[in-house]
Motif scaffolding. Structure first.
Motif, PDB file in Angstrom:
ATOM      1  N   SER A   1       0.945  -1.362  -0.049  1.00 18.33           N
ATOM      2  CA  SER A   1       0.020  -0.156   0.450  1.00 18.33           C
ATOM      3  C   SER A   1       1.027   1.433   0.009  1.00 18.33           C
ATOM      4  O   SER A   1       1.148   2.762   0.531  1.00 18.33           O
ATOM      5  CB  SER A   1      -1.045  -0.481   1.426  1.00 18.33           C
ATOM      6  N   ASN A   2       1.772   1.421  -1.034  1.00 21.86           N
ATOM      7  CA  ASN A   2       3.116   2.365  -0.415  1.00 21.86           C
ATOM      8  C   ASN A   2       2.755   3.180  -2.089  1.00 21.86           C
ATOM      9  O   ASN A   2       2.824   3.357  -3.016  1.00 21.86           O
ATOM     10  CB  ASN A   2       4.108   2.252  -0.649  1.00 21.86           C
ATOM     11  N   TYR A   3       1.900   3.894  -1.628  1.00 18.35           N
ATOM     12  CA  TYR A   3       0.873   4.914  -2.796  1.00 18.35           C
ATOM     13  C   TYR A   3       2.176   5.734  -3.675  1.00 18.35           C
ATOM     14  O   TYR A   3       2.411   5.879  -2.960  1.00 18.35           O
ATOM     15  CB  TYR A   3      -0.261   5.529  -1.918  1.00 18.35           C
ATOM     16  N   ARG A   4       1.810   5.777  -4.801  1.00 22.72           N
ATOM     17  CA  ARG A   4       2.352   6.563  -6.356  1.00 22.72           C
ATOM     18  C   ARG A   4       3.823   5.411  -6.477  1.00 22.72           C
ATOM     19  O   ARG A   4       4.735   6.092  -6.945  1.00 22.72           O
ATOM     20  CB  ARG A   4       2.941   7.733  -5.152  1.00 22.72           C
ATOM     21  N   ASP A   5       4.321   4.526  -4.987  1.00 20.91           N
ATOM     22  CA  ASP A   5       5.667   4.231  -5.326  1.00 20.91           C
ATOM     23  C   ASP A   5       5.852   1.978  -5.108  1.00 20.91           C
ATOM     24  O   ASP A   5       6.309   2.621  -3.670  1.00 20.91           O
ATOM     25  CB  ASP A   5       6.700   4.855  -4.882  1.00 20.91           C
ATOM     26  N   ALA A   6       4.651   1.938  -5.803  1.00 24.99           N
ATOM     27  CA  ALA A   6       4.016   1.147  -4.774  1.00 24.99           C
ATOM     28  C   ALA A   6       5.147  -0.650  -5.491  1.00 24.99           C
ATOM     29  O   ALA A   6       5.561  -0.253  -6.419  1.00 24.99           O
ATOM     30  CB  ALA A   6       2.362   0.454  -5.630  1.00 24.99           C
ATOM     31  N   GLU A   7       5.506  -1.351  -4.052  1.00 26.63           N
ATOM     32  CA  GLU A   7       6.506  -2.505  -4.537  1.00 26.63           C
ATOM     33  C   GLU A   7       5.461  -3.566  -4.689  1.00 26.63           C
ATOM     34  O   GLU A   7       4.543  -4.084  -4.153  1.00 26.63           O
ATOM     35  CB  GLU A   7       7.519  -2.945  -3.210  1.00 26.63           C
ATOM     36  N   VAL A   8       5.668  -4.502  -5.200  1.00 29.48           N
ATOM     37  CA  VAL A   8       4.784  -5.913  -6.670  1.00 29.48           C
ATOM     38  C   VAL A   8       5.216  -7.073  -5.268  1.00 29.48           C
ATOM     39  O   VAL A   8       6.271  -7.447  -4.979  1.00 29.48           O
ATOM     40  CB  VAL A   8       5.587  -6.219  -7.564  1.00 29.48           C
ATOM     41  N   ASP A   9       3.934  -7.691  -5.240  1.00 26.29           N
ATOM     42  CA  ASP A   9       4.099  -8.745  -4.596  1.00 26.29           C
ATOM     43  C   ASP A   9       4.293  -9.727  -5.752  1.00 26.29           C
ATOM     44  O   ASP A   9       2.363 -10.224  -6.552  1.00 26.29           O
ATOM     45  CB  ASP A   9       2.594  -9.315  -3.839  1.00 26.29           C
ATOM     46  N   TRP A  10       5.305 -10.281  -5.668  1.00 26.72           N
ATOM     47  CA  TRP A  10       6.273 -11.601  -6.629  1.00 26.72           C
ATOM     48  C   TRP A  10       4.834 -12.703  -6.756  1.00 26.72           C
ATOM     49  O   TRP A  10       4.647 -12.625  -8.001  1.00 26.72           O
ATOM     50  CB  TRP A  10       7.608 -11.419  -7.464  1.00 26.72           C
ATOM     51  N   GLU A  11       4.961 -12.876  -5.687  1.00 27.07           N
ATOM     52  CA  GLU A  11       3.926 -14.281  -5.354  1.00 27.07           C
ATOM     53  C   GLU A  11       2.939 -14.916  -6.110  1.00 27.07           C
ATOM     54  O   GLU A  11       2.302 -15.572  -7.167  1.00 27.07           O
ATOM     55  CB  GLU A  11       3.839 -15.130  -4.119  1.00 27.07           C
ATOM     56  N   LEU A  12       2.046 -13.974  -5.451  1.00 27.96           N
ATOM     57  CA  LEU A  12       0.884 -13.408  -5.532  1.00 27.96           C
ATOM     58  C   LEU A  12       0.356 -13.337  -7.229  1.00 27.96           C
ATOM     59  O   LEU A  12      -0.873 -13.346  -8.308  1.00 27.96           O
ATOM     60  CB  LEU A  12      -0.416 -12.490  -4.646  1.00 27.96           C
ATOM     61  N   THR A  13       1.279 -11.827  -7.738  1.00 26.91           N
ATOM     62  CA  THR A  13       0.960 -12.132  -9.275  1.00 26.91           C
ATOM     63  C   THR A  13       1.322 -13.089 -10.235  1.00 26.91           C
ATOM     64  O   THR A  13       0.723 -12.637 -10.770  1.00 26.91           O
ATOM     65  CB  THR A  13       2.202 -10.750  -9.302  1.00 26.91           C
TER      66      THR A  13
END
Length: 418
Positions: A152-164
């Protein structure tokens, strides 16, 4: 599967949308996933909506209407029949935007930014998908927020690779033209997040990685990656081949053709990246892949304008040691200032930073309690990879050089216009 990314310049009007169709006729569209940005300057127009939402409520409706009018003109140019379902689909997107503006309770600027600015991509892909169907190409429109999951780091979010990875592997079909949005994702509460400005390239790399794609092609209004920005340098030359390592170096220093985060996932699976012209799609463009660092080998120039040069020195002339530096960097991180150059001596420490969130004034108030702070605003940072004397002279001509730093492969020069 191949992943194609089309930026805002390629879909800025009806002619641009038609040209995307032509490019697909030339390059092929079976087993292709398109990642598409907002149309033209829509992101800027939505940023004005956000500004008016917070500061000038009287002008809010007119700024929303401007965005509506722009997209409606494109729709009318593309579709003769106003009973086409695309008109209803786009109107629903705008209704959702207006509902959010009327009912949002959050005062968090970054949260609001992501919820509003995302409509640029959602609307552009809706129009493009309907146009492709209208032209006889079977498409699947994908809401990227159901695929790319983030924190939830809005404007510069980090991807949850496993779920993605799980979402993309399970739900993206082959043998069809898939169309989705760049730049966007969603958090665990399904609120929209964004991956940082120019994050559409990164979206293309995320999908390519998760699909084990054959390649990624970024379609631009230039013939490929140039050794310099033609706006600032005459005689900029096309680079035919760049290694992943060199491209990551160029991106790190701020080359805008390739987003910094785009290259790591591609390198991991050795997926080649092509940068090609949507004006001349048959030209070879630039390939970023395993192989020669740079072909042809030449100096590469990167320009970052509107930088801030900060010099810190100890008030009592004591050394600036590791503990001071770690404290300073913790503050830079806290106030979201991106550091692009570092130079230190025994009693002073200089950095060239980007203050894109406008936080320096608050940071300065804290730094000034422990250090003597000098700063120069609106400086330009030039980075020259594989520099030579002639390249340095080209940069320094008619400018005041404030700071220069040289390493084995890279020269960085901070200037003020003379």
């Amino acid at each position: 599967m191949r992943v194609f990314k089309f930026g805002g310049a390629s879909v800025k009007d009806a002619a641009g949308i038609k040209n995307v169709y032509s490019v697909l006729q030339t390059a092929g569209y079976e087993d292709v996933l398109l990642v598409v940005s907002a149309m033209g300057k829509t992101t800027n127009a939505l940023e004005l909506v956000i500004k008016n939402y917070f500061d000038k409520s009287a002008e809010l409706q007119s700024s929303v209407q401007e965005v509506k009018k722009y997209h409606n003109e494109i729709l009318l140019d593309l579709f003769e029949d106003e009973s086409n379902p695309v008109f209803t689909a786009v109107n629903m997107q705008f209704s959702d935007l207006e509902y959010f503006l009327a009912h949002n309770k959050s005062p968090n600027y970054n949260f609001v930014y992501d919820q509003i600015v995302s409509y640029g991509e959602l609307i552009s892909t809706t129009i493009l998908s309907h146009f492709m169907s209208h032209m006889g190409i079977k498409t699947q429109w994908l809401d990227v927020r159901n695929f790319v999951k983030t924190n939830s780091n809005y404007r510069d979010a980090e991807v949850d690779w496993e779920l993605t990875q799980k979402n993309i592997s399970k739900n993206v079909k082959g043998k069809i033209l898939n169309i989705t949005q760049g730049f966007l994702g969603s958090d665990e509460n399904n609120f929209t997040t964004t991956l940082g400005r120019e994050g559409s390239d990164y979206t293309a790399a995320i999908f390519a990685y998760c699909l084990n794609a054959e390649s990624v092609t970024i379609w631009k209004d230039v013939p490929g990656v140039m050794n310099a920005d033609p706006r600032y340098f005459e005689n900029a030359s096309l680079l035919n081949q760049i290694s992943y390592r060199e491209a990551i170096e160029l991106a790190f220093y701020g080359a805008t053709v390739i987003h910094p985060k785009t290259l790591q996932p591609l390198q991991k699976k050795e997926i080649p990246l092509y940068v090609k012209s949507f004006i001349n799609p048959l030209l070879p463009g630039t390939s970023v892949a395993k192989g020669a660092d740079l072909e042809p080998y030449m100096p590469c120039f990167i320009v970052k304008r509107n930088q801030l040069l900060i010099s810190l020195s100890s008030i009592d002339f004591s050394f600036i040691m590791e503990e001071n530096i770690s404290e300073i960097f913790a503050l830079f991180h806290q106030f979201k200032l991106k550091v692009n150059l570092i130079q230190n001596s025994a009693i002073s420490f200089s950095v060239c930073v980007e203050d894109k969130f406008g936080n320096f004034k608050d940071l300065n108030a804290i730094l000034s309690k422990k250090f003597k702070v000098d700063f120069t605003e609106n400086v330009t940072l030039y980075t020259i990879r594989h520099f030579d004397e002639k390249a340095a002279q080209t940069v320094e001509e008619n400018k005041t050089v404030i700071l220069k730093q040289v390493s084995r492969e890279t020269m960085q020069i901070v200037t003020k216009e003379s």
